[in-house]
Design a protein around this motif. Sequence first.
Motif, mmCIF file in Angstrom:
data_model
loop_
_atom_site.group_PDB
_atom_site.id
_atom_site.type_symbol
_atom_site.label_atom_id
_atom_site.label_comp_id
_atom_site.label_asym_id
_atom_site.label_seq_id
_atom_site.Cartn_x
_atom_site.Cartn_y
_atom_site.Cartn_z
ATOM 1 N N ILE A 155 24.849 15.492 2.880
ATOM 2 C CA ILE A 155 24.503 14.593 2.147
ATOM 3 C C ILE A 155 25.799 13.669 1.589
ATOM 4 O O ILE A 155 25.717 12.851 0.700
ATOM 5 C CB ILE A 155 24.084 15.170 0.821
ATOM 6 N N VAL A 156 27.215 13.863 2.085
ATOM 7 C CA VAL A 156 28.101 13.076 1.402
ATOM 8 C C VAL A 156 28.450 11.843 2.210
ATOM 9 O O VAL A 156 28.276 11.762 3.250
ATOM 10 C CB VAL A 156 29.501 13.859 1.805
ATOM 11 N N ASN A 157 28.626 10.785 1.430
ATOM 12 C CA ASN A 157 28.909 9.454 2.132
ATOM 13 C C ASN A 157 30.327 9.502 2.083
ATOM 14 O O ASN A 157 30.874 8.979 1.217
ATOM 15 C CB ASN A 157 28.376 8.317 1.330
ATOM 16 N N PHE A 158 30.908 9.715 3.179
ATOM 17 C CA PHE A 158 32.446 9.823 3.050
ATOM 18 C C PHE A 158 33.024 8.510 3.034
ATOM 19 O O PHE A 158 34.316 8.343 2.697
ATOM 20 C CB PHE A 158 33.104 10.620 4.440
ATOM 21 N N ASP A 159 32.409 7.455 3.733
ATOM 22 C CA ASP A 159 32.931 6.058 3.582
ATOM 23 C C ASP A 159 33.136 5.627 2.179
ATOM 24 O O ASP A 159 34.065 5.153 1.840
ATOM 25 C CB ASP A 159 32.074 5.226 4.141
ATOM 26 N N ASN A 160 31.986 6.003 1.340
ATOM 27 C CA ASN A 160 32.105 5.193 0.150
ATOM 28 C C ASN A 160 33.134 6.272 -0.751
ATOM 29 O O ASN A 160 33.889 5.728 -1.640
ATOM 30 C CB ASN A 160 30.685 5.723 -0.629
ATOM 31 N N LEU A 161 33.206 7.548 -0.507
ATOM 32 C CA LEU A 161 34.102 8.555 -1.443
ATOM 33 C C LEU A 161 35.518 8.083 -1.153
ATOM 34 O O LEU A 161 36.440 7.871 -1.832
ATOM 35 C CB LEU A 161 33.863 9.854 -1.177
ATOM 36 N N THR A 162 35.790 7.801 0.284
ATOM 37 C CA THR A 162 37.201 7.410 0.532
ATOM 38 C C THR A 162 37.542 6.165 0.044
ATOM 39 O O THR A 162 38.613 5.971 -0.527
ATOM 40 C CB THR A 162 37.310 7.246 2.098
ATOM 41 N N SER A 163 36.516 4.963 -0.320
ATOM 42 C CA SER A 163 36.859 3.911 -0.719
ATOM 43 C C SER A 163 37.083 3.774 -2.485
ATOM 44 O O SER A 163 38.112 3.321 -2.917
ATOM 45 C CB SER A 163 35.483 2.826 -0.622
ATOM 46 N N ILE A 164 36.406 4.752 -2.889
ATOM 47 C CA ILE A 164 36.342 5.140 -4.371
ATOM 48 C C ILE A 164 37.919 5.680 -4.687
ATOM 49 O O ILE A 164 38.616 5.342 -5.515
ATOM 50 C CB ILE A 164 35.502 6.049 -4.941
ATOM 51 N N ILE A 165 38.322 6.707 -3.800
ATOM 52 C CA ILE A 165 39.695 7.135 -3.811
ATOM 53 C C ILE A 165 40.710 6.093 -3.984
ATOM 54 O O ILE A 165 41.718 6.018 -5.014
ATOM 55 C CB ILE A 165 39.979 8.278 -2.846
#
Length: 307
Positions: free
Chosen positions: A271-281
């Motif tokens: 369920i993790v959107n890794f692209d978005n989480l990386t962008s947020i970081i």
Amino acid sequence: MRKYYFLFAVLCSAIVFAQEVSKERVTKVLSALASDKMKGREIGTPENDSAAFYIAQRFQENNLAFCTGDSYLLPFEYKGKVAYNVCGIQKGKSEKILAYSAHFDHIGSTNKNGDNVYNGADDNASGVTLVVGLSDYFKNANPDFSMMYMAFNGEEKGMKGSKALADTQNLQSTFSKISALFNFEMVASVSQFGKNALYMTGDEFSDFDELLNANAENQLKIYPDPYLGQQLFYRSDNVSFVKKKVIAHSLSTVDMNVAKHYHQLNDDVNIVNFDNLTSIINSFGKTIQKLTPENFNPKYNENVNLN
């Protein structure tokens, strides 16, 4: 001419840069914390200890100093057992501190056959990954603020860890220097406001979000809490520091109206959107690079309950 080459070399050696965090790194950290081997990271279990040790190792990789004592692991008692919070600090140009936190415990596993681990990928391996990601981002930097990174234990049992850490006597002088605390809670999905967007609990109590948005990079945007009736500001680990009069808010992306994975077995890496989480970081990193004690000094208003 030789002296100019020497001067250039000296200047280059003195400049240290922040470094963007890769999607591969984000995936590795979150997947380790949310793996079946961690068995849901319930406080009081060996797997919960393993999660604390794993986070401490990441802090060591990034050359953080100990917050107090001689370890990143700060013990406290839980039901007759020793449990751990994790804390590391990075000195900046100022004694003023920006703190980043998330809880790493979850609700464990069941005895049923098949998928029986509550992996807690969103709740809250995602938040811890964001905290670790920021320590990665600033590893080789010399930011204007000092940085404090905290991973709390026991949130699922009544915020036990954050309360214990907030009451640590040796850290009271350090906490008094915190200009703001960013507490990350469930940031694995794209929010209802779109990519690179989060909402902040308690936005009506301070100017934290206004000041952050004024300096935001990469289209990072903080929105008001859409769930005011749920009183989320007072229901997460940030409140342990609110009671210390620290400016402390929780930030999240989860849509509480549609999320079907909260405290469910399907809260895993799928369920993790890794692209978005990386962008947020990386967007937070770029934004925080712009913050100084002069342009980011949020204050509570008279509406907040500090008791």
